[in-house]
Scaffold this motif. Structure first.
Motif, short mmCIF file in Angstrom:
data_model
loop_
_atom_site.label_atom_id
_atom_site.label_comp_id
_atom_site.label_asym_id
_atom_site.label_seq_id
_atom_site.Cartn_x
_atom_site.Cartn_y
_atom_site.Cartn_z
N LEU A 172 -10.36 -6.35 -27.82
CA LEU A 172 -9.64 -5.81 -26.67
C LEU A 172 -10.32 -4.56 -26.12
CD1 LEU A 172 -5.91 -6.10 -27.85
CD2 LEU A 172 -7.31 -7.79 -26.65
N GLU A 199 -6.76 -12.06 -21.95
CA GLU A 199 -5.29 -12.15 -21.93
C GLU A 199 -4.78 -12.90 -23.16
OE1 GLU A 199 -3.25 -10.65 -19.85
OE2 GLU A 199 -4.97 -9.78 -18.80
N ILE A 202 -4.85 -10.70 -26.45
CA ILE A 202 -3.74 -9.74 -26.62
C ILE A 202 -2.65 -10.38 -27.46
CG2 ILE A 202 -1.89 -8.50 -25.43
CD1 ILE A 202 -3.84 -8.00 -23.12
N ALA A 266 -4.03 -2.16 -23.74
CA ALA A 266 -3.99 -3.54 -24.25
C ALA A 266 -3.45 -3.58 -25.67
CB ALA A 266 -5.39 -4.15 -24.20
N ARG A 267 -3.84 -2.61 -26.49
CA ARG A 267 -3.34 -2.55 -27.87
C ARG A 267 -1.82 -2.35 -27.86
NH1 ARG A 267 -6.95 -0.76 -32.30
NH2 ARG A 267 -9.10 -1.19 -31.72
N LYS A 269 0.28 -3.30 -25.56
CA LYS A 269 0.88 -4.57 -25.16
C LYS A 269 1.00 -5.52 -26.35
CE LYS A 269 -0.56 -4.88 -20.30
NZ LYS A 269 -1.41 -5.66 -19.35
N ALA A 270 0.03 -5.41 -27.27
CA ALA A 270 0.02 -6.27 -28.45
C ALA A 270 0.91 -5.75 -29.57
CB ALA A 270 -1.41 -6.43 -28.95
#
Length: 284
Positions: A172, A199, A202, A266-267, A269-270
């Protein structure tokens, strides 16, 4: 005769050396499981191979001898795509290897989806290499990802931490820059391809975080119930307990501290907040 369980499909994928076939078998397994034609567990227990069968046409070298992937020349862009294609080929094996662990059915479903995504990614990257006049196996590659899998093979918690939290999350961090490289060199097709993969990745990190926490809590409860001579349901496990075990595992299995820059958005979101990785940027 086709396999009748996910476990048997995993053994088949890990015993198949052609990566295109690995991807096709994975897609078949995903479809049959979705249609409820196969179960998760098999009646007999077969151990997966210690090392997955791999294509004979891909030359493996030391990481330091792998080709440079920066710059905008066609050769450098092919080298980058080939490197990603190689990682996706191993990601298929890694997903099936972890499915072979007997855990709740939800665990298998998560990693089957990951395996299916990785098979899709491999096919996309392989097709793009062919469009650019290359193919998977045309460039040397290294085995760094599977070396990490080998080091953590006897410890599911370590496998989840190192492969599915640290390595997956690193993807990511670097992918947005790789997308920019292709865009800046008028290769919008490759840029769009990497954005699709990004995407999906993620959600893969989300699975890594989710199952690390699940397994870690279970392991800590077992350990402390024995130490304190009480029932497991009487043991209280905090988020800090889980974080401390994560730090301990990563420092024990990963080579050196984690390196910035990190893709915090992004992290997050994960489900991987900053407490998962910034403390690991410093040597213990």
């Amino acid at each position: 005769m086709r396999p009748d369980s996910l476990h048997e499909y995993g053994i088949l994928v890990l015993s198949t050396n052609d990566t295109y076939e690995k991807a096709e078998i994975t897609k078949e397994a995903y479809k049959r499981y979705e249609q409820k034609e196969i179960s998760f567990r098999s009646l007999t227990r077969t151990e997966p191979p210690e090392h997955p069968a791999r294509p004979s046409n891909v030359k493996i070298v030391e990481p330091k001898d792998a080709p440079k992937r920066g710059g905008g020349s066609l050769g450098n862009r092919i080298a980058l795509l080939h490197s990603l294609c190689h990682m996706e080929s191993y990601a298929i094996d890694l997903s099936w290897d972890i499915i072979s662990q007997y855990l709740p059915d939800e665990f298998a479903q998560d990693w089957l989806k990951v395996a299916h995504d990785e098979a899709k990614h491999f096919n996309m990257l392989e097709d793009r290499l062919k469009e650019l006049g290359s193919f998977y196996g045309d460039v040397v590659a290294h085995d760094g990802l599977w070396n990490s899998a080998t080091r953590t093979s006897s410890d599911l918690l370590a496998r989840l931490a190192v492969l599915h939290c640290v390595h997956e999350a690193r993807g990511l961090d670097v992918t947005p820059n790789n997308i920019r490289k292709f865009s800046q060199n008028d290769d919008s097709i490759s840029a769009d391809l990497l954005n699709t993969i990004y995407e999906d990745e993620i959600t893969h990190v989300t699975s890594g975080v989710r199952w690390f926490k699940f397994v870690c809590e279970h392991v800590l409860r077992q350990e402390r119930s024995k130490e304190q001579n009480i029932e497991e349901n009487q043991v209280a496990i905090s988020n800090q307990d889980i974080m401390d075990r994560f730090y301990q595992i990563v420092r024990g299995y990963f080579n050196g501290p984690l390196k910035a820059p990190f893709n915090d958005e992004a992290r997050r979101k994960a489900g991987m907040t900053e407490e998962w990785y910034y403390p690991l940027t410093k040597r213990e």
